[in-house]
Design a protein around this motif. Structure first.
Motif, PDB file in Angstrom:
ATOM      1  N   LYS A 146      19.855  -0.167  -6.102  1.00  0.00           N
ATOM      2  CA  LYS A 146      18.847   0.788  -6.599  1.00  0.00           C
ATOM      3  C   LYS A 146      18.658   1.923  -5.582  1.00  0.00           C
ATOM      4  CE  LYS A 146      15.381   1.698  -9.569  1.00  0.00           C
ATOM      5  NZ  LYS A 146      15.309   3.144  -9.368  1.00  0.00           N
ATOM      6  N   ILE A 147      18.679   1.600  -4.275  1.00  0.00           N
ATOM      7  CA  ILE A 147      18.569   2.617  -3.231  1.00  0.00           C
ATOM      8  C   ILE A 147      19.705   3.625  -3.370  1.00  0.00           C
ATOM      9  CG2 ILE A 147      18.855   2.992  -0.729  1.00  0.00           C
ATOM     10  CD1 ILE A 147      17.267   0.318  -0.349  1.00  0.00           C
ATOM     11  N   HIS A 148      20.932   3.126  -3.558  1.00  0.00           N
ATOM     12  CA  HIS A 148      22.090   4.023  -3.683  1.00  0.00           C
ATOM     13  C   HIS A 148      21.977   4.911  -4.921  1.00  0.00           C
ATOM     14  CE1 HIS A 148      24.646   1.142  -0.994  1.00  0.00           C
ATOM     15  NE2 HIS A 148      23.846   1.927  -0.292  1.00  0.00           N
ATOM     16  N   GLU A 149      21.502   4.341  -6.017  1.00  0.00           N
ATOM     17  CA  GLU A 149      21.332   5.129  -7.259  1.00  0.00           C
ATOM     18  C   GLU A 149      20.263   6.212  -7.054  1.00  0.00           C
ATOM     19  OE1 GLU A 149      20.355   2.126 -10.116  1.00  0.00           O
ATOM     20  OE2 GLU A 149      22.418   1.357 -10.226  1.00  0.00           O
ATOM     21  N   THR A 150      19.184   5.851  -6.354  1.00  0.00           N
ATOM     22  CA  THR A 150      18.102   6.813  -6.097  1.00  0.00           C
ATOM     23  C   THR A 150      18.595   7.952  -5.215  1.00  0.00           C
ATOM     24  OG1 THR A 150      16.494   5.022  -6.285  1.00  0.00           O
ATOM     25  CG2 THR A 150      15.729   7.056  -5.264  1.00  0.00           C
ATOM     26  N   MET A 151      19.421   7.618  -4.211  1.00  0.00           N
ATOM     27  CA  MET A 151      19.998   8.655  -3.350  1.00  0.00           C
ATOM     28  C   MET A 151      20.777   9.675  -4.178  1.00  0.00           C
ATOM     29  SD  MET A 151      21.427   6.482  -0.100  1.00  0.00           S
ATOM     30  CE  MET A 151      20.333   5.892   1.201  1.00  0.00           C
ATOM     31  N   ASP A 152      21.617   9.180  -5.073  1.00  0.00           N
ATOM     32  CA  ASP A 152      22.434  10.080  -5.902  1.00  0.00           C
ATOM     33  C   ASP A 152      21.535  10.960  -6.776  1.00  0.00           C
ATOM     34  OD1 ASP A 152      24.654   8.894  -4.788  1.00  0.00           O
ATOM     35  OD2 ASP A 152      25.028   7.548  -6.476  1.00  0.00           O
ATOM     36  N   ASP A 153      20.469  10.356  -7.307  1.00  0.00           N
ATOM     37  CA  ASP A 153      19.526  11.097  -8.153  1.00  0.00           C
ATOM     38  C   ASP A 153      18.796  12.176  -7.339  1.00  0.00           C
ATOM     39  OD1 ASP A 153      17.808  11.731 -10.349  1.00  0.00           O
ATOM     40  OD2 ASP A 153      16.258  10.482  -9.432  1.00  0.00           O
ATOM     41  N   TYR A 154      18.299  11.816  -6.143  1.00  0.00           N
ATOM     42  CA  TYR A 154      17.570  12.774  -5.303  1.00  0.00           C
ATOM     43  C   TYR A 154      18.480  13.930  -4.871  1.00  0.00           C
ATOM     44  CZ  TYR A 154      13.444   9.685  -4.739  1.00  0.00           C
ATOM     45  OH  TYR A 154      12.314   8.922  -4.943  1.00  0.00           O
ATOM     46  N   LEU A 155      19.747  13.614  -4.606  1.00  0.00           N
ATOM     47  CA  LEU A 155      20.686  14.678  -4.216  1.00  0.00           C
ATOM     48  C   LEU A 155      20.777  15.741  -5.304  1.00  0.00           C
ATOM     49  CD1 LEU A 155      23.880  13.197  -2.492  1.00  0.00           C
ATOM     50  CD2 LEU A 155      22.587  15.204  -1.771  1.00  0.00           C
ATOM     51  N   LYS A 211       0.847  -1.213   0.000  1.00  0.00           N
ATOM     52  CA  LYS A 211       0.000   0.000   0.000  1.00  0.00           C
ATOM     53  C   LYS A 211       0.876   1.255   0.000  1.00  0.00           C
ATOM     54  CE  LYS A 211      -2.665  -1.636   3.378  1.00  0.00           C
ATOM     55  NZ  LYS A 211      -3.616  -1.872   4.443  1.00  0.00           N
ATOM     56  N   ALA A 212       1.972   1.212   0.777  1.00  0.00           N
ATOM     57  CA  ALA A 212       2.891   2.362   0.816  1.00  0.00           C
ATOM     58  C   ALA A 212       3.464   2.634  -0.570  1.00  0.00           C
ATOM     59  CB  ALA A 212       4.014   2.100   1.818  1.00  0.00           C
ATOM     60  N   ALA A 213       3.824   1.565  -1.285  1.00  0.00           N
ATOM     61  CA  ALA A 213       4.384   1.722  -2.640  1.00  0.00           C
ATOM     62  C   ALA A 213       3.347   2.328  -3.581  1.00  0.00           C
ATOM     63  CB  ALA A 213       4.867   0.369  -3.161  1.00  0.00           C
ATOM     64  N   ARG A 214       2.085   1.907  -3.435  1.00  0.00           N
ATOM     65  CA  ARG A 214       1.027   2.482  -4.293  1.00  0.00           C
ATOM     66  C   ARG A 214       0.809   3.957  -3.959  1.00  0.00           C
ATOM     67  NH1 ARG A 214      -1.313  -2.649  -3.458  1.00  0.00           N
ATOM     68  NH2 ARG A 214      -2.767  -1.912  -1.847  1.00  0.00           N
ATOM     69  N   THR A 215       0.868   4.295  -2.650  1.00  0.00           N
ATOM     70  CA  THR A 215       0.670   5.692  -2.220  1.00  0.00           C
ATOM     71  C   THR A 215       1.773   6.583  -2.763  1.00  0.00           C
ATOM     72  OG1 THR A 215      -0.359   4.903  -0.177  1.00  0.00           O
ATOM     73  CG2 THR A 215       0.352   7.194  -0.198  1.00  0.00           C
ATOM     74  N   ALA A 216       3.015   6.064  -2.743  1.00  0.00           N
ATOM     75  CA  ALA A 216       4.178   6.875  -3.146  1.00  0.00           C
ATOM     76  C   ALA A 216       4.367   6.925  -4.661  1.00  0.00           C
ATOM     77  CB  ALA A 216       5.442   6.310  -2.497  1.00  0.00           C
ATOM     78  N   ALA A 217       3.701   6.054  -5.385  1.00  0.00           N
ATOM     79  CA  ALA A 217       3.939   5.924  -6.831  1.00  0.00           C
ATOM     80  C   ALA A 217       3.783   7.267  -7.545  1.00  0.00           C
ATOM     81  CB  ALA A 217       2.966   4.907  -7.419  1.00  0.00           C
ATOM     82  N   GLY A 218       4.717   7.538  -8.445  1.00  0.00           N
ATOM     83  CA  GLY A 218       4.635   8.741  -9.268  1.00  0.00           C
ATOM     84  C   GLY A 218       5.258   9.975  -8.644  1.00  0.00           C
ATOM     85  N   SER A 219       5.802   9.841  -7.438  1.00  0.00           N
ATOM     86  CA  SER A 219       6.420  10.992  -6.766  1.00  0.00           C
ATOM     87  C   SER A 219       7.706  10.535  -6.088  1.00  0.00           C
ATOM     88  CB  SER A 219       5.457  11.541  -5.705  1.00  0.00           C
ATOM     89  OG  SER A 219       6.114  12.512  -4.899  1.00  0.00           O
ATOM     90  N   PRO A 220       8.696  11.434  -5.963  1.00  0.00           N
ATOM     91  CA  PRO A 220       9.854  11.073  -5.139  1.00  0.00           C
ATOM     92  C   PRO A 220       9.385  10.728  -3.724  1.00  0.00           C
ATOM     93  CG  PRO A 220      10.287  13.089  -6.362  1.00  0.00           C
ATOM     94  CD  PRO A 220       8.829  12.782  -6.539  1.00  0.00           C
ATOM     95  N   SER A 221      10.019   9.714  -3.103  1.00  0.00           N
ATOM     96  CA  SER A 221       9.610   9.275  -1.770  1.00  0.00           C
ATOM     97  C   SER A 221      10.796   8.687  -1.020  1.00  0.00           C
ATOM     98  CB  SER A 221       8.506   8.216  -1.883  1.00  0.00           C
ATOM     99  OG  SER A 221       8.182   7.708  -0.603  1.00  0.00           O
ATOM    100  N   THR A 222      10.817   8.916   0.300  1.00  0.00           N
ATOM    101  CA  THR A 222      11.863   8.294   1.109  1.00  0.00           C
ATOM    102  C   THR A 222      11.708   6.765   1.127  1.00  0.00           C
ATOM    103  OG1 THR A 222      10.516   8.688   3.083  1.00  0.00           O
ATOM    104  CG2 THR A 222      12.277  10.271   2.634  1.00  0.00           C
ATOM    105  N   LEU A 223      10.533   6.259   0.722  1.00  0.00           N
ATOM    106  CA  LEU A 223      10.354   4.811   0.587  1.00  0.00           C
ATOM    107  C   LEU A 223      11.415   4.225  -0.344  1.00  0.00           C
ATOM    108  CD1 LEU A 223       8.721   2.219   1.105  1.00  0.00           C
ATOM    109  CD2 LEU A 223       7.179   2.909  -0.731  1.00  0.00           C
TER     110      LEU A 223
END
Length: 430
Positions: free
Chosen positions: A73-82, A41-53
């Motif tokens: 993938k988490i590490h790649e997302t961190m670099d992207d969000y930064l 459910k958390a993944a569905r809620t966060a879908a389509g937006s940046p999320s700390t999930l």
């Protein structure tokens, strides 16, 4: 500002204002560990937006194949969000107000903990200590996420023993003069949250003065006369014990590779956390009860009496003695108490017996449940429960000071949805 303070201002990163808080914030990764549907459910809620999930690894997935790929993938997302998402910053603390299901408002300060002022080693007495025993086998999966991570986002909640309300409450009284940096609803019943930037040098100095006061030897000696002269305790971990331990373990590993001048100010030396006052009416500390399965209630009672006799613990019926609890089975419940307990807190004495019992009954299984109605329901299904008395807030610090740490799973702070949500971020790579 005292640079060696155990809790200090930080360069805190926040997402762009147009990112909805309800999609950005996500509950601590160690909640709902048996409830995969919550995380779906958390993944569905966060879908389509940046999320700390997308920056954390929910523990419900730890046993699955593909964990290494998830972490990458988490590490790649961190670099992207930064680069693209974390476009705002606070240089200081963030004062937080979290409205709980009860309507009470929990106040906190988000800043960084100096990992050099903290240790989870048995018997250590640093300024910052775990409140519960650290299970070292729980550290490696979290270390795997932190190792190679460019960012951290905190669910660690620290507690201050501040009966005079010197640290956090004075900042809250001035919130109208502060810049609000976020406000909104948290996903899936997490309630309302708001945060304000605390950057004024006078307020930063005030926070530091209050913190230094809480850690003064004479204050400690007056509060804990039985431990007079021992090293003072300034902050204790309330929630997120193993996350802070993982940050420490990673820092100790990294430190070996750094020259002394880099060790002094490398960003991984600190860990972002929220500090709350244990005396706040909004901090509810509930006991975690013990439930045994695959056992007979009568056999447990007989074993408890035999164990008590061999340890001179003085078990008796009724609550007249030092440490009382309820032993509940499918058909009966008895209030018992120990006259000469073997540990400072009831839970420690009970755990000593359970360890003894489990070693002699390999078929037995133990679970830790903090909701009393849930415990009673398990008893109806055949469980045998040790229902522990209400947890006195002053026992938390007293237990840490007198006993080193509290037994594992002694208390719970609030319901699962009221745990800290990931919102703020901090860079931990140079």
């Amino acid at each position: 500002m005292n640079k060696t303070s155990c809790f200090s201002p930080a360069h805190i990163l926040l997402p762009a204002e147009n990112i909805p808080l309800e999609q950005w914030g996500c509950v601590a990764c160690d909640q709902f560990t048996s409830d995969r549907s919550y995380w779906e459910k958390a993944a569905r809620t966060a879908a389509g937006s940046p999320s700390t999930l997308n920056l954390v690894l929910p523990e419900v997935y730890l046993e699955e194949s593909g964990v290494t790929g998830r972490i990458q993938k988490i590490h790649e997302t961190m670099d992207d969000y930064l680069r693209t998402v974390l476009t705002r910053a606070v240089d200081g603390f963030i004062y937080v107000e979290r409205t709980e299901q009860s309507g009470r408002i929990r106040q906190g300060l988000v800043g960084k903990i100096d990992l050099e002022a903290y240790s989870y080693a048995e018997g250590a007495q640093p300024e910052v200590r775990p409140s519960e025993h650290t299970v070292e086998s729980r550290i490696p999966p979290r270390m795997a996420v932190r190792r190679g991570a460019s960012l951290e986002t905190p669910h660690v909640m620290m507690l201050a023993d501040d009966p005079d309300c010197t640290l956090i409450e004075p900042i809250g009284a001035k919130k109208d003069a502060l810049r609000k940096v976020y406000e909104g609803e948290l996903m899936l019943g997490g309630g309302h949250i708001a945060g304000w930037a605390v950057e004024d040098p006078a307020l930063l100095a005030q926070i530091d003065t209050a913190l230094q006061g809480l850690g003064r030897q004479e204050v400690f000696d007056a509060r804990y006369p039985q431990a007079r002269g021992a090293a003072p305790l300034t902050l204790a971990v309330g929630d997120g014990n193993h996350s802070l331990a993982s940050a420490k373990a990673y820092w100790e590993e990294l430190k070996q590779t750094l020259p002394p001048e880099q060790q002094a100010d490398h960003p991984a030396r600190w860990c972002l956390a929220e500090v709350c006052n244990v005396h706040s009416p909004a901090i509810e500390i509930e006991p975690i009860h013990r439930v045994l399965f695959n056992v007979d209630c009568g056999a447990v009672l007989l074993a408890l009496i035999a164990w008590s006799d061999s340890h001179n613990a003085g078990i008796c019926f009724g609550d007249a003695r030092q440490q009382s609890f309820t032993l509940a089975g499918p058909h009966v419940a008895n209030v018992l108490s120990f006259e000469h307990p073997v540990a400072p807190l009831t839970v420690g004495t009970i755990d000593a017996f359970i360890e003894y019992f489990m070693a002699r009954h390999i078929e037995a299984r133990v679970d830790y449940v903090h909701d009393e109605p849930a415990v009673r329901a398990l008893c109806k299904q055949g469980g045998v429960a040790f229902l522990l008395p209400p947890f006195d807030k002053s026992d938390l610090f007293k237990g840490v000071v007198m006993g080193g740490v509290l037994p594992r799973k002694t208390f719970s702070m609030g319901h699962a949805e009221e745990k800290r949500y990931y919102i703020e971020c901090r860079k931990i790579k140079e």
